[in-house]
Design an enzyme around this catalytic site. Structure first.
Site: not given
Ligand code: PGA
Length: 237
Positions: A8, A10, A88, A90, A157, A163, A199, A220
């Site tokens: 992803n 983003k 997701h 977000e 998740e 993140g 992460s 991500g």
């Molecule tokens: P991250 O994001 O690996 O930066 O924690 C994962 C995601 O949002 O799918």
């Protein structure tokens, strides 16, 4: 079935950076895993034309209409897109996507033969008040209502892990992933694939991929630098 590595990206990288990215990963992406790129939608075609499996980060529920700024599942499919993320955290947080909308999006995507990766997971506050399982159970129930799950994969998740550099322990991941599989089996009599996301990085990918119940990862930040990404995948290849 191969384990999945979903990437992803983003809202990152400009046009020239994406061209460099695609050049850097050329001939370096393993086929021991099902690797799927989820770039910003304007770059989907570039990845597709380079021969990769691709997914959208978001999708509308209608096929067409007066929805300025949106992209429909029909349009994505017509571009040859394979997957879409739905729900997701977000999108749930910043764009106020609720369970009803998410359910509609899953339906719209599947109607157009787009495979869906539905993201679920608890916030830090919910975890600390021991609500992880009830939150996830509700998300599964509401987001997957009246849906044929054959082309659906779940990504667990934990919102607090995204993140943040923090991850649950291997046992915690295994417990929640196994819980999701059990619930879906009880309700829908189907064996669903479940990924872990939040992460994932060079330090922990081997451990996470070694959890038997986990069918892959949703990555991500660690996917944004193509050299880092390739060296991370090398660890498990
Ligand atoms: P991250 O994001 O690996 O930066 O924690 C994962 C995601 O949002 O799918």
């Amino acid at each position: 079935m191969k384990k999945i590595i979903a990437l992803n990206l983003k809202m990152n990288l400009g046009y020239k950076e994406i061209l460099d990215y695609i050049k850097t990963i050329q001939n370096k992406v393993t086929d021991n895993y099902e690797v799927i790129f989820f770039p910003t939608s304007i770059y989907l075609d570039l990845f597709k034309k380079s021969g990769y499996l691709v997914g959208a980060q978001n999708v509308h529920f209608e096929n067409k209409g007066a929805y300025t700024g949106e992209i429909s599942p029909y349009q994505l499919k017509s571009l040859g897109v394979d997957y879409t993320l739905v729900g997701h955290s977000e999108r749930r947080l910043h764009f106020k996507e609720n369970d009803i909308l998410i359910n509609e999006k899953v339906k719209g995507a599947l109607k157009n033969q787009l495979k869906v990766i539905l993201c679920v997971g608890e916030t830090d506050e919910e975890r600390l008040s021991n609500k992880t399982y009830s939150v996830i159970e509700n998300q599964l129930k509401n987001n997957l209502q009246n849906i044929d799950l054959e082309d659906v994969t779940i990504a667990y998740e934990p919102v607090w892990a995204i993140g943040s550099g923090k991850t649950p322990t291997k046992d915690e991941i295994d417990e929640v992933v196994s819980f999701i599989k059990k619930k879906v089996k009880q309700e829908n009599a189907i064996d669903i694939r479940v990924l872990y996301g939040g992460s994932v990085n060079k330090e922990n990918i081997k451990d996470i991929m070694s959890i038997e119940s986990v069918d892959g990862v949703l990555v991500g930040s660690s996917s944004i630098d193509p050299n880092y990404l390739i060296s991370m995948i090398d660890i498990i290849d």
